[in-house]
Design a protein around this motif. Structure first.
Motif, PDB file in Angstrom:
ATOM      1  N   ASP A   3       0.691  -1.191   0.170  1.00 46.85           N
ATOM      2  CA  ASP A   3       0.023  -0.085  -0.013  1.00 46.85           C
ATOM      3  C   ASP A   3       0.772   1.268   0.006  1.00 46.85           C
ATOM      4  O   ASP A   3       0.482   2.297  -0.511  1.00 46.85           O
ATOM      5  N   LEU A   4       1.879   1.269   0.952  1.00 46.37           N
ATOM      6  CA  LEU A   4       2.828   2.389   0.789  1.00 46.37           C
ATOM      7  C   LEU A   4       3.441   2.574  -0.513  1.00 46.37           C
ATOM      8  O   LEU A   4       3.354   3.837  -1.156  1.00 46.37           O
ATOM      9  N   ASP A   5       3.971   1.475  -1.167  1.00 44.21           N
ATOM     10  CA  ASP A   5       4.453   1.677  -2.588  1.00 44.21           C
ATOM     11  C   ASP A   5       3.338   2.328  -3.610  1.00 44.21           C
ATOM     12  O   ASP A   5       3.911   2.989  -4.400  1.00 44.21           O
ATOM     13  N   THR A   6       2.066   1.826  -3.354  1.00 48.53           N
ATOM     14  CA  THR A   6       1.007   2.337  -4.244  1.00 48.53           C
ATOM     15  C   THR A   6       0.717   3.873  -4.060  1.00 48.53           C
ATOM     16  O   THR A   6       0.816   4.560  -4.832  1.00 48.53           O
ATOM     17  N   MET A   7       0.940   4.283  -2.706  1.00 49.56           N
ATOM     18  CA  MET A   7       0.640   5.698  -2.378  1.00 49.56           C
ATOM     19  C   MET A   7       1.804   6.506  -2.868  1.00 49.56           C
ATOM     20  O   MET A   7       1.610   7.617  -3.321  1.00 49.56           O
ATOM     21  N   LEU A   8       2.995   6.093  -2.907  1.00 47.04           N
ATOM     22  CA  LEU A   8       4.286   6.785  -3.089  1.00 47.04           C
ATOM     23  C   LEU A   8       4.204   6.923  -4.790  1.00 47.04           C
ATOM     24  O   LEU A   8       4.517   8.028  -5.158  1.00 47.04           O
ATOM     25  N   ALA A   9       3.824   5.863  -5.350  1.00 48.02           N
ATOM     26  CA  ALA A   9       3.669   5.972  -6.774  1.00 48.02           C
ATOM     27  C   ALA A   9       2.722   7.155  -7.279  1.00 48.02           C
ATOM     28  O   ALA A   9       2.934   7.928  -8.370  1.00 48.02           O
ATOM     29  N   LYS A  10       1.345   7.190  -6.545  1.00 46.24           N
ATOM     30  CA  LYS A  10       0.365   8.137  -7.012  1.00 46.24           C
ATOM     31  C   LYS A  10       0.793   9.502  -6.559  1.00 46.24           C
ATOM     32  O   LYS A  10       0.593  10.399  -7.302  1.00 46.24           O
ATOM     33  N   LEU A  11       1.561   9.497  -5.239  1.00 43.77           N
ATOM     34  CA  LEU A  11       2.254  10.860  -4.961  1.00 43.77           C
ATOM     35  C   LEU A  11       3.275  11.370  -6.048  1.00 43.77           C
ATOM     36  O   LEU A  11       3.188  12.474  -6.395  1.00 43.77           O
ATOM     37  N   SER A  12       4.065  10.504  -6.613  1.00 48.23           N
ATOM     38  CA  SER A  12       4.900  10.943  -7.624  1.00 48.23           C
ATOM     39  C   SER A  12       4.568  11.398  -8.837  1.00 48.23           C
ATOM     40  O   SER A  12       4.826  12.506  -9.599  1.00 48.23           O
ATOM     41  N   THR A  13       3.373  10.725  -9.401  1.00 47.18           N
ATOM     42  CA  THR A  13       2.522  11.050 -10.484  1.00 47.18           C
ATOM     43  C   THR A  13       1.865  12.661 -10.129  1.00 47.18           C
ATOM     44  O   THR A  13       1.809  13.430 -10.946  1.00 47.18           O
ATOM     45  N   LEU A  14       1.247  12.909  -8.959  1.00 47.57           N
ATOM     46  CA  LEU A  14       0.825  14.138  -8.680  1.00 47.57           C
ATOM     47  C   LEU A  14       1.506  15.238  -8.716  1.00 47.57           C
ATOM     48  O   LEU A  14       1.314  16.265  -9.141  1.00 47.57           O
ATOM     49  N   ARG A  15       2.764  14.879  -8.097  1.00 48.17           N
ATOM     50  CA  ARG A  15       3.959  16.165  -8.144  1.00 48.17           C
ATOM     51  C   ARG A  15       4.397  16.343  -9.421  1.00 48.17           C
ATOM     52  O   ARG A  15       4.478  17.704  -9.795  1.00 48.17           O
ATOM     53  N   ARG A  16       4.260  15.541 -10.383  1.00 50.30           N
ATOM     54  CA  ARG A  16       4.783  15.659 -11.751  1.00 50.30           C
ATOM     55  C   ARG A  16       3.925  16.410 -12.405  1.00 50.30           C
ATOM     56  O   ARG A  16       4.221  17.568 -13.167  1.00 50.30           O
TER      57      ARG A  16
END
Length: 293
Positions: free
Chosen positions: A207-220
């Motif tokens: 779940d943490l990996d999924t949220m970090l990936a979403k966060l990375s996309t949102l930041r970009r």
């Protein structure tokens, strides 16, 4: 990687010596949980345990985090303190701004403000705050706290708060970092749009990996040039190899606790036992991986 100690609501008398031990061991900071009161009855489920049970909170001692932040920064010389997270929309935002600015000014900018939405409807009821539209209320609260802590005249005319032009003094000499907690898509998006970082309250590795990936996309997509910090509780943080994995996934700040907040019952560890755990972690992980200021 920066390391932040967190305490699972143990003996209040241990807080000051633990903070000094954490500072001596090379931690960057300390994170403080927030719990206003324990409602005798509630049909709400807790979002960060597998079964939604909240009984682990019963009987545990929680010092109000901004009160505790003032005490801890006064008892140390370089330790940073971060509420993890302050239930901001149930509190008056002007008062929170005054408290946060005062602590930051007195401590030499050693306060960051982790904020989020309470999962308990009773928190809103006991504080006399309407529950509906709490996300939009949080947005306004963040804007008010940031605006007032930035110094100079400030006014706000929004959906929930109508504040004439006012000014608080003192204010920090550096911008007050505001970090957002929460695991929902809305919380991740809010952290990128309105915050200076995101705080995970603990999740499975997947779940943490999924949220970090979403966060990375949102930041970009939304804030590619913004300086951003990512705090995470993770089992990976207890080994040097795990720290490398966290850093590669975008985590900048590891939150370290030696007893889970969700564990029921009293904590019987002595102060010496707690300090020994801190020192052992520092020797086996911090010394091996290094810590950023």
């Amino acid at each position: 990687m920066r390391f932040h100690f967190t305490e699972a609501a143990g003996d209040p008398a241990h807080w000051l010596p633990l903070a000094r031990a954490v500072e001596d061991a090379g931690f960057t900071g300390i994170c403080l949980a927030d719990s206003l009161a324990y409602p005798s009855e509630s049909d709400a489920t807790y979002p960060y345990t597998d079964d939604g049970n909240r009984e682990f909170l019963r009987g545990k001692a929680f010092i109000e985090p901004l009160v505790l932040a003032a005490a801890l920064t006064a008892a140390t010389t370089r330790l940073h303190v971060t509420p993890f997270v302050l239930k901001l929309p149930v509190r008056p935002p002007v008062l929170v701004a005054k408290q946060a600015a005062s602590i930051a000014a007195l401590s030499g900018n050693r306060l960051s403000l982790g904020v989020g939405i309470s999962p308990w409807p009773q928190d809103f009821t006991m504080m006399g705050v309407p529950l509906p539209h709490r996300g939009r209320r949080l947005d306004e609260c963040i804007d008010i706290v940031r605006g007032l802590c930035g110094g100079g005249p400030f006014q706000h005319h929004g959906e929930f708060y109508d504040i004439p032009e006012i000014e608080i003094n003192p204010v920090p000499t550096q911008p007050l970092p505001i970090l957002l907690g929460g695991h929902s898509d809305a919380a991740l998006r809010r952290s990128v749009i309105r915050g200076d970082g995101w705080m995970s309250a603990g999740a499975s590795p997947a779940d943490l990996d999924t949220m970090l990936a979403k966060l990375s996309t949102l930041r970009r997509e939304l804030a590619p040039d913004k300086t951003f910090r990512t705090f995470a509780v993770s089992r990976d943080a207890f080994t040097p190899a795990g720290i490398v994995r966290l850093a590669q996934s975008g985590v900048t700040d590891a939150i370290i606790g030696f007893r889970g907040l969700h564990e029921p019952g009293p904590d019987h560890r002595t102060l010496d036992e707690r300090i020994e755990q801190i020192q052992k972690f520092a020797a086996t992980v911090i010394a091996e991986t290094g810590t950023a200021a």
